[in-house]
Design an enzyme around this catalytic site. Structure first.
Site, PDB file in Angstrom:
ATOM      1  N   GLU A  27       0.822  -1.209   0.000  1.00 58.80           N
ATOM      2  CA  GLU A  27       0.000   0.000   0.000  1.00 58.80           C
ATOM      3  C   GLU A  27       0.854   1.256   0.000  1.00 58.80           C
ATOM      4  O   GLU A  27       1.920   1.291   0.605  1.00 58.80           O
ATOM      5  CB  GLU A  27      -0.882   0.038   1.255  1.00 58.80           C
ATOM      6  N   ASP A  78      -7.636  -4.409  12.110  1.00 57.51           N
ATOM      7  CA  ASP A  78      -7.240  -3.309  11.250  1.00 57.51           C
ATOM      8  C   ASP A  78      -7.321  -3.638   9.767  1.00 57.51           C
ATOM      9  O   ASP A  78      -6.698  -2.990   8.945  1.00 57.51           O
ATOM     10  CB  ASP A  78      -5.841  -2.821  11.606  1.00 57.51           C
TER      11      ASP A  78
END
Lengths: 361, 361
Positions: B67, B238
């Site tokens: 990411e 998360d």
């Protein structure tokens, strides 16, 4: 040093500085780098469908833009950080600088960090030469080079390496730029002609390359300047509001682009209707679409630069630099003895103030 | 060395390695770093509306994800590269590693490149402590620490630094993790209790921190374990499919999140309806929304980590490291004498093969 990633050095990532990039390119030879890079870009265009085509992520400000351009072929991942700040030259800075990262999709670890200002100049030229291999008239030797700025010499060298182009007709609105280009390219195997008008530059040219830096809609080429049978390599128009060719040239040409959704926003074809037919370069390279069909056709490569080309460039540097010592290794990734014990790594660091606190406590 | 960017060194960008980060953190002191970092994150949450909230750009594969998390406050730009590959530990690699870049929006030049594996551990803990400053019961001293992996000690230190929490009740399904946590934290000013069940861990706790690494929907806390008046700091859930709390706890709690569009996908609240009311942490910090209203209230910080926190961490390191010698300078940006003469830089490079070709030609 030969780069052999070792289980003992999982923290290290090779880094190619500007200095190292110059050493690498000059050791291999500029023309050979351009030829090999053209090959890498060609290979990756041929397997276009393997790549995920993420739109670039741009952060715009009054002064310019910072972009991240990621892509992946499922085995490797690459991204480029690139800025564009026209006013930078006033402070002695580059308008565009870039660096990139190449990573292993399987474990997410970066494999390479490299400067990409020089590398982008090389890959842009290599992509132009690649397109021309499929689109320029058979036996092209003469190229008009309109716009003699930072990209011009790279274009010249790439076209020499890939197509044997050895006659250049130089023109720039700024005579100083042409002088610089002439000085840089003289003695490198070109027949060089300095032209005082763009009309003169395109005389007898098989290929017309436009690589000007105008920020606004400009008309570097007007319709009457472009005769039948030429290939136009339009490099300079590469963002919204920045074009180089008169619209009438576009409608007479067969247009080839990298990635239509991006080129329709950034390229010459932003001047055309959204459904104006264009061909995708990768389909030509993959043999799905014919490139040049006949001698009188006008072909146009509307180049804006795409993330897969940066990926190819990263892949090339990663392959080539490991056989050399033109890199250093950066201690980028935390590698504790026990993966879950990041805090312990701090605690056991030589001279750790934490350990001292424990002993005192 | 004191870092003074000079017009003669426009090519250089400071780089903070893992080694340098450890030196920096230990020189300042872990608790002080966490306290200062909490302050930086607080400042940036207070001016939340200045930041552009770009969604993270993810490249997913079978093995994991890579990411890019960019954000900007209009003056500076930051992004983090972070991977998540659960199977990495089998090869001795980290599940998550990260590095980041801080840049000047005005000219697009990078100001700092830094490791962010350690820095992310610090900023995650600092963000938790910041939320607890506004949400935990007055005078909280006892924290249950459920999940004693890589993040646990950082949480402990951050809560000590920001709130004075000094009694910890440790529990992990893996006794080895608890042992490691106990060993690391002993002697650092905590009263430490090892618990054999999560039920035992939450006994008498003012704050319950869950930081487990379960990949699937898990129920670390069940409803009957959570009494009135506690603050829950849920750090481990998360990503989509990864949660730690029973749904019934969520419906009894007042829920505070970083950025609702992201937390609804990645946080504990992925278990709830899309319109379940949540409060934004920045609004509490900016004084627009009340945090803890009364002693019996159950507050929940559903932490997933957001780009502005990484920005704050980059900003902190950039401010702090320049006063030290805990960095090196990378020759990252091409800086030709004449901005348009990139090719000339290659040509004039000492021992240039191009120059040799010219002389021979």
């Amino acid at each position: 040093m030969t780069y052999t990633p070792s289980i003992d050095k999982l923290n290290l990532v090779p880094f190619v500085s500007v200095h190292h990039m110059m050493e690498l390119v000059l050791e291999i030879g500029v023309e050979r780098v351009l030829a090999e890079l053209t090959g890498y870009i060609e290979e990756d265009f041929r397997r276009w469908e393997d790549f995920d085509k993420t739109p670039r992520v741009a952060a715009h400000s009054r002064e310019g833009v910072i972009e991240l351009m990621p892509t992946s072929d499922g085995r490797h991942y690459g991204f480029k950080y690139v800025n564009g700040h026209p006013k930078n030259t006033r402070e002695g800075r580059q308008t565009v600088t870039a660096f990139g990262v190449y990573a292993d999709v399987g474990n997410g670890y970066p494999l390479l960090i490299t400067e990409m200002t020089i590398l982008t100049a090389l890959r842009t030229a290599a992509t132009s030469a690649l397109a021309a291999k499929y689109l320029a008239p058979e036996g092209s030797r003469t190229m008009a080079l309109i716009g003699n700025g930072a990209q011009s010499e790279f274009q010249a060298m790439a076209f020499k390496a890939a197509l044997g182009v050895d006659r250049l007709r130089l023109y720039d609105i700024d005579g100083g730029a042409t002088k610089k280009c002439l000085r840089n390219l003289s003695g490198l195997g070109f027949e060089l002609t300095v032209c005082t008008t763009p009309e003169e530059a395109v005389e007898g040219a098989d290929i017309i390359t436009t690589a000007t830096a105008d920020k606004q809609y400009a008309t570097i080429l007007t319709d009457n300047m472009v005769g039948s049978g030429v290939h136009i390599n339009a490099v300079g128009g590469d963002c919204p509001g920045k074009t180089e060719l008169h619209r009438d040239i576009l409608t007479r040409s067969d247009i080839f682009v990298e990635y239509p959704p991006q080129t329709r926003i950034e390229g010459e074809i932003q001047q055309l209707a959204e459904d104006h037919p264009v061909e995708e370069l990768w389909q030509v390279i993959a043999g799905k679409v014919k490139g040049r069909r006949e001698p009188r056709q006008i072909t146009l490569f509307d180049s804006v630069g795409f993330a897969t080309e940066d990926f190819s460039a990263l892949r090339y540097v990663y392959d080539r630099v490991r056989e050399t010592d033109h890199f250093i290794e950066l201690d980028l990734l935390a590698d504790p003895d026990e993966p879950r014990d990041l805090f312990g790594m701090l605690l056991r660091f030589p001279g750790s103030s934490l350990l001292a606190a424990k002993k005192a406590g």
